[in-house]
Design an enzyme around this catalytic site. Structure first.
Site, PDB file in Angstrom:
ATOM      1  N   SER A 238      -6.453 -14.840-118.659  1.00 38.86           N
ATOM      2  CA  SER A 238      -6.395 -15.301-117.271  1.00 38.86           C
ATOM      3  C   SER A 238      -5.378 -16.424-117.143  1.00 38.86           C
ATOM      4  O   SER A 238      -5.055 -17.097-118.129  1.00 38.86           O
ATOM      5  CB  SER A 238      -7.787 -15.801-116.851  1.00 38.86           C
TER       6      SER A 238
ATOM      7  N   TYR B 161     -14.443 -21.486-118.962  1.00 38.74           N
ATOM      8  CA  TYR B 161     -13.664 -20.263-118.749  1.00 38.74           C
ATOM      9  C   TYR B 161     -12.222 -20.445-119.233  1.00 38.74           C
ATOM     10  O   TYR B 161     -11.679 -19.593-119.949  1.00 38.74           O
ATOM     11  CB  TYR B 161     -13.691 -19.915-117.264  1.00 38.74           C
TER      12      TYR B 161
END
Length: 258
Positions: free
Chosen positions: A150, A163
């Site tokens: 990501s 994350y």
């Protein structure tokens, strides 16, 4: 070069997080390109729906958490039982647990690390072991693995240190595995997504954050699940036979220059 270069007719691919969003779109794309899918997800009902849509001859399913190492081995066994072999993997499963650094609970930290980082390792390790064992038996050990990262793993993010840390770790995992397993003809790459229109990004795409993010995306729009899976399919295919250890950003230009 012809269209067969991009075919996945020689791929039996484990896709984690396949019950919805990007994972489901990826399963559909793989089958459309001639491949077969071992779909893994927590949601057994969603898996049953996907198997019905793709066809039982093209889709096997395993319900369970990617944070459980046993589920990774079950996926290998399911693929071998259904298709005779497994030689592809997309580590796509994901969760979010938001919180500022000083307020984040240990549980929120560990849950995200377990799914994104440890889960990716469990499945990568399981497939690598399977392919290397095949090679020792005289069969082909060739395989293709795509780890999903990501923008958060390259630029950082506010309120999601768990994350961002996990997704940055995936980049290192890709490079290490690519170096170790090149001699077995196992290619390992990363695709890093930006903001894709899925249930996981509803908050970012909401009114509060929408304009801030869109202003930073040169293409000026969110990604659609159906279009962001195409680069993943490329990396799984023989068209990417000389590509390994790379990180491909699929984000509308959000990380230009990084």
């Amino acid at each position: 070069m012809n269209d067969s270069t991009f075919s996945l007719s020689n791929r039996q691919v484990i896709v984690t997080g396949a019950g919805q969003g990007i994972g489901r779109a990826l399963g559909e794309a793989i089958v459309q390109l001639g491949g077969r899918v071992v779909a893994v997800d927590l949601n057994a009902e969603a898996l049953a729906n996907l198997r019905e849509a793709l066809g039982p001859d093209r889709c096997a399913t395993v319900a369970g958490s990617v944070a459980d190492p046993a589920v990774a081995q079950q996926a290998i066994e399911a693929g071998v039982a259904a298709f005779g072999n497994v030689n592809g993997l997309v580590n796509n499963a994901g969760v979010t647990r938001t919180g500022m650094i000083d307020k984040m609970s240990i549980d929120a930290w560990q849950t995200v690390i377990d799914v994104h980082l440890s889960g990716s390792f469990y499945f990568l390790q399981a497939l690598g072991r399977h392919l290397i064992a095949r090679g020792k038996e005289g069969a082909s050990s060739s395989g293709a693995i795509v780890n999903i990262s990501s923008d958060a793993g390259r630029r950082g993010t506010i309120g999601q240190i768990n994350y961002g840390t996990a997704k940055a770790g995936v980049l290192g995992m890709t490079m290490c595995a690519a170096r170790e397993w090149a001699r077995h003809d196992i290619r390992v790459n990363t695709v890093g997504f930006g903001v894709v229109e899925t249930p996981m990004t509803e908050t970012i795409r909401g009114e509060k954050f929408r304009d801030t993010y869109l202003q930073q995306i040169p293409l000026g729009r969110w990604g659609a699940a159906e279009e962001v899976v195409r680069p993943v399919c490329f990396l799984l295919s023989d068209a990417a036979s000389y590509v390994t250890g790379q990180h491909l950003s699929v984000n509308g230009g959000y990380t230009i220059g990084l």
